[in-house]
Design a protein around this motif. Structure first.
Motif, mmCIF file in Angstrom:
data_model
loop_
_atom_site.group_PDB
_atom_site.id
_atom_site.type_symbol
_atom_site.label_atom_id
_atom_site.label_comp_id
_atom_site.label_asym_id
_atom_site.label_seq_id
_atom_site.Cartn_x
_atom_site.Cartn_y
_atom_site.Cartn_z
ATOM 1 N N PHE A 262 0.798 -1.247 0.040
ATOM 2 C CA PHE A 262 0.039 -0.042 -0.015
ATOM 3 C C PHE A 262 0.947 1.340 0.171
ATOM 4 N N LEU A 263 2.062 1.330 -0.186
ATOM 5 C CA LEU A 263 2.948 2.048 -0.242
ATOM 6 C C LEU A 263 2.727 3.422 -1.224
ATOM 7 N N PRO A 264 2.332 3.097 -2.348
ATOM 8 C CA PRO A 264 2.012 3.884 -3.522
ATOM 9 C C PRO A 264 0.871 4.819 -3.054
ATOM 10 N N PHE A 265 -0.448 4.216 -2.255
ATOM 11 C CA PHE A 265 -1.514 4.822 -1.752
ATOM 12 C C PHE A 265 -1.117 5.872 -0.932
ATOM 13 N N MET A 266 0.064 5.801 0.049
ATOM 14 C CA MET A 266 0.205 7.021 0.735
ATOM 15 C C MET A 266 1.234 7.870 -0.052
ATOM 16 N N THR A 267 2.070 7.310 -0.793
ATOM 17 C CA THR A 267 3.125 8.273 -1.359
ATOM 18 C C THR A 267 2.295 9.288 -2.536
ATOM 19 N N LEU A 268 1.433 8.771 -3.411
ATOM 20 C CA LEU A 268 0.905 9.468 -4.054
ATOM 21 C C LEU A 268 0.119 10.756 -3.713
ATOM 22 N N PRO A 269 -0.876 10.503 -2.628
ATOM 23 C CA PRO A 269 -1.603 11.738 -2.207
ATOM 24 C C PRO A 269 -0.698 12.951 -1.664
ATOM 25 N N LEU A 270 0.303 12.333 -0.648
ATOM 26 C CA LEU A 270 1.413 13.035 -0.096
ATOM 27 C C LEU A 270 2.124 13.975 -1.147
ATOM 28 N N ALA B 7 13.824 30.271 10.126
ATOM 29 C CA ALA B 7 13.259 28.943 10.531
ATOM 30 C C ALA B 7 14.566 27.914 10.166
ATOM 31 N N ASP B 8 14.714 26.972 11.106
ATOM 32 C CA ASP B 8 15.920 25.982 10.767
ATOM 33 C C ASP B 8 14.939 24.894 10.076
ATOM 34 N N PRO B 9 15.651 23.752 9.301
ATOM 35 C CA PRO B 9 14.889 22.928 8.535
ATOM 36 C C PRO B 9 13.761 22.091 9.191
ATOM 37 N N LEU B 10 14.110 21.790 10.505
ATOM 38 C CA LEU B 10 13.185 20.907 11.433
ATOM 39 C C LEU B 10 11.972 21.741 11.628
ATOM 40 N N SER B 11 11.831 23.003 12.222
ATOM 41 C CA SER B 11 11.003 23.556 12.487
ATOM 42 C C SER B 11 10.159 24.160 10.707
ATOM 43 N N ARG B 12 10.844 24.134 10.023
ATOM 44 C CA ARG B 12 10.106 24.473 8.683
ATOM 45 C C ARG B 12 9.390 23.277 8.497
ATOM 46 N N LEU B 13 9.911 22.139 8.405
ATOM 47 C CA LEU B 13 9.138 20.800 8.216
ATOM 48 C C LEU B 13 7.844 20.902 8.995
ATOM 49 N N ARG B 14 8.180 21.183 10.327
ATOM 50 C CA ARG B 14 7.015 21.025 11.368
ATOM 51 C C ARG B 14 6.053 21.955 11.300
ATOM 52 N N ARG B 15 6.527 23.223 11.253
ATOM 53 C CA ARG B 15 5.392 24.222 11.195
ATOM 54 C C ARG B 15 4.846 24.775 9.856
ATOM 55 N N VAL B 16 5.445 24.411 8.720
ATOM 56 C CA VAL B 16 5.143 24.853 7.341
ATOM 57 C C VAL B 16 4.762 23.940 6.471
ATOM 58 N N THR B 17 5.803 22.919 6.049
ATOM 59 C CA THR B 17 5.368 21.899 5.116
ATOM 60 C C THR B 17 4.458 20.967 5.574
ATOM 61 N N LEU B 18 4.583 20.273 7.107
ATOM 62 C CA LEU B 18 3.673 19.197 7.391
ATOM 63 C C LEU B 18 2.134 20.005 7.389
ATOM 64 N N PRO B 19 1.785 21.001 8.092
ATOM 65 C CA PRO B 19 0.582 21.649 8.041
ATOM 66 C C PRO B 19 -0.078 21.805 6.688
ATOM 67 N N LEU B 20 0.812 22.172 5.577
ATOM 68 C CA LEU B 20 0.222 22.402 4.320
ATOM 69 C C LEU B 20 -0.064 21.310 3.527
ATOM 70 N N ALA B 21 0.849 20.134 4.105
ATOM 71 C CA ALA B 21 0.717 18.779 3.457
ATOM 72 C C ALA B 21 -0.361 17.910 3.849
ATOM 73 N N MET B 22 -1.105 18.585 5.043
ATOM 74 C CA MET B 22 -2.198 17.849 5.782
ATOM 75 C C MET B 22 -3.296 16.946 4.770
ATOM 76 N N PRO B 23 -3.589 17.759 3.908
ATOM 77 C CA PRO B 23 -4.667 17.023 3.231
ATOM 78 C C PRO B 23 -4.107 15.555 2.686
#
Lengths: 290, 285
Positions: free
Chosen positions: A165-173, A193-209
């Motif tokens: 099921f890995l493709p089912f996760m990877t494609l929507p992401l 923002a250092d890379p980690l907080s950028r991931l946590r506070r910008v990238t991940l929230p925007l990728a939530m759907p």
């Protein structure tokens, strides 16, 4: 006829819908209701089953098979986490670093879909075999003790589900990450923002759907799966799917099988519909992706 | 920033630059490894019946890909069911998608839900519920025997069409969302009626989407194992054949046919990517 349709615009819609919706009513809705009714029957395969409104079957099968339900949730949950751990960095890499290889990388991600599901799972049997090319090599190099086994353990089952099921996760992401404008990420960087907080506070929230769609698309089939447990597991790693399959096809105990299947469906649909209410069904299956 | 703090920072950036590509390469290997194993083992010449360990290179199976009892029948059944499923599910699904995207009507929410539910129901539940329907139909004298019971070709087809419809609708809905409606309006202004507007303007424009949906339906159908086990009875499709054979040892021919299906699918994807690119580059777009 066209003139009449022009005056009744919604009639056109109903005419377009009718064949397909009727088909789904006949072969999805009706059998589901039918299965619920079958679950309340009592009897044996020899004497036949008769309707007796035996609601007691539900607590009874839950008591008897809770271990298999637990296995399903544990394996399905572990596999969903594993697909996220593998799929998120992969999707991120393809979306932001893919460059001109993006199409090729996406193709490699969906390549497993072009091979039979059963054949792929059997391939894992070859790869994970006790003296196969993975474990055999590691054992020859002295990196693993000789008695190490992966096949016929929960690890093999989880690995198999993760793989399938890995493709089912990877494609929507990927779809979700692709939509993030690079300027937003640059802005985060400019604001120290250092890379980690950028991931946590910008990238991940925007990728939530994408995270939510991917988790559902992975977790739903993973929980109901019985093929991986059957091919890669052992008799103690049975999931609820294995029990349902055996009840229906091996011992013809339809009421028990139907009750278990109905519990599985009700549990999953409740979870999904709660989410659908929150996010809207269109978002869920990427209907807006095009 | 002091000079002493720099090297670790630079080191971290260098790691950052390499860790992710290596990680991605591992993930891609993980995804493609079983496919590669399948292809390699199609050239194996196993000692006994089981094709699980490598012995020696051979093209015997490639020269006789259907040379196992029951294999040709199973492959034929799978292809026939996939073709029929594709035609029926695509037709039904495209009509539903047209209604959902272009019309507002009462009950739209229910229609959307009915499309969404089969995709969110685990396959095993779809299979078992159809099985209860088919078993329950014993004694329905208004149906000739063999339509719903005993299980066989028709019941597999019924099941495959059912689970494919939703995927066709979702694919088509995404494609229809950006449809240039003004072209249809222009056709109507030029006195084309609805029928010829559809076939001469709408259909050619939605054709790429229809083909994508059809390919999805075909690949879902030809690969389905779970729902088919509950609806096939004694009839064998290719996945059912493989699963049955794996208890005794999978013949090399199965890998050969698996490889062929893989190559055909890759060919289709390459072709549609190529056509899609050409369409994008075409003048006037």
């Amino acid at each position: 006829m066209f003139a009449w349709l022009r005056r009744h615009p919604s009639a056109t819609a109903y005419l377009l819908l009718a064949p397909g919706i009727l088909y789904l009513a006949l072969f999805y809705v009706w059998p589901t209701v039918g299965m619920f009714l079958v679950s309340l029957e009592t009897g044996t395969i020899q004497t036949g089953y008769t309707q007796s409104w035996n609601f007691g079957v539900y607590p009874q099968v839950l008591g008897e098979y809770w271990g298999d339900f637990l296995n399903s949730i544990l394996y399905g949950g572990a596999a969903t986490l594993a697909t996220f751990a593998i799929g998120f960095p992969l999707a991120w890499f393809v979306a932001f670093r893919g460059g001109r290889y993006k199409t090729l990388l996406l193709f490699l991600i969906i390549a497993p879909f072009f091979t039979s599901f059963i054949l792929r799972t059997i391939s894992w049997k070859i790869i994970l075999a006790d003296n196969g090319f993975l474990l055999g090599t590691l054992k020859d190099l002295g990196l693993l003790p000789d008695e190490t086994r992966i096949l016929a353990t929960p690890v093999a089952v989880i690995a198999g589900i993760t793989y399938n099921f890995l493709p089912f996760m990877t494609l929507p992401l990927y779809v979700a990450l692709e939509k993030i404008p690079p300027s937003v990420l640059e802005a985060a960087q400019d604001l120290y923002a250092d890379p980690l907080s950028r991931l946590r506070r910008v990238t991940l929230p925007l990728a939530m759907p994408g995270v939510i769609a991917g988790s559902l698309l992975t977790f739903i089939p993973a929980v109901g799966d019985f093929v991986n447990a059957e091919l890669l597991g052992n008799p103690r790693t049975t999931m609820i799917g294995n029990v349902i399959q055996a009840r229906f096809l091996k011992v013809s105990d339809y009421p028990t099988g139907a009750a278990l299947a109905f519990i599985l469906m009700a549990a999953i649909l409740t979870g999904v519909l709660v989410y659908a209410r929150l996010a809207g069904t269109e978002e869920l299956y990427g209907a807006r992706a095009g | 920033m002091s000079a002493a703090a720099r090297p670790p920072f630079r080191l971290r950036r260098r790691i950052g630059r390499w860790v992710l590509p290596i990680y991605a390469a591992f993930a891609i290997t993980f995804l493609t490894l079983p496919v590669i194993v399948m292809i390699i083992f199609s050239f194996n010449s196993p000692a006994g019946r089981s094709n699980l360990t490598w012995r020696e290179l051979s093209i015997d199976a490639w020269l006789d890909p259907l040379g196992r009892p029951g294999l040709a029948e199973a492959v034929t059944t799978s292809v026939l069911i996939a073709l029929l499923t594709t035609i029926i599910a695509t037709a039904l699904g495209v009509l539903i998608a047209l209604a959902l995207v272009r019309h507002t009507f009462r009950g739209k929410g229910i229609a959307n839900l009915l499309i969404f539910l089969p995709m969110s129901t685990p396959e095993i539940v779809l299979g078992t519920s159809l099985l209860t329907l088919f078993i329950g139909s014993v004694g329905w004298t208004f149906l000739p025997p063999g339509v719903l019971y005993p299980l066989g070709f028709p019941t597999i087809l019924i099941a495959h069409v059912m689970f494919s419809i939703s995927f066709v609708v979702v694919t088509m809905r995404a494609r229809l969302a950006g449809f240039p409606r003004h072209l249809e309006e222009a056709a109507m202004d030029l006195y084309a009626n609805e029928w010829s507007t559809f076939w001469r303007v709408t259909f050619p424009l939605i054709l790429p989407g229809v083909l994508a949906a059809a390919m999805l339906a075909f690949s879902l159908s030809i690969d389905d194992y779970v729902i088919t086990t509950f609806t096939s009875g004694q009839t064998k499709t290719f996945p059912i054949y493989i699963f049955g054979a794996q208890q005794r040892g999978i013949p090399v021919q199965v890998n050969v046919i698996g490889t062929m299906i893989f190559l055909v699918a890759v060919g289709f994807v390459a072709l549609s990517t190529f056509l899609g690119r050409r369409q994008q580059n075409a003048p006037g777009r």
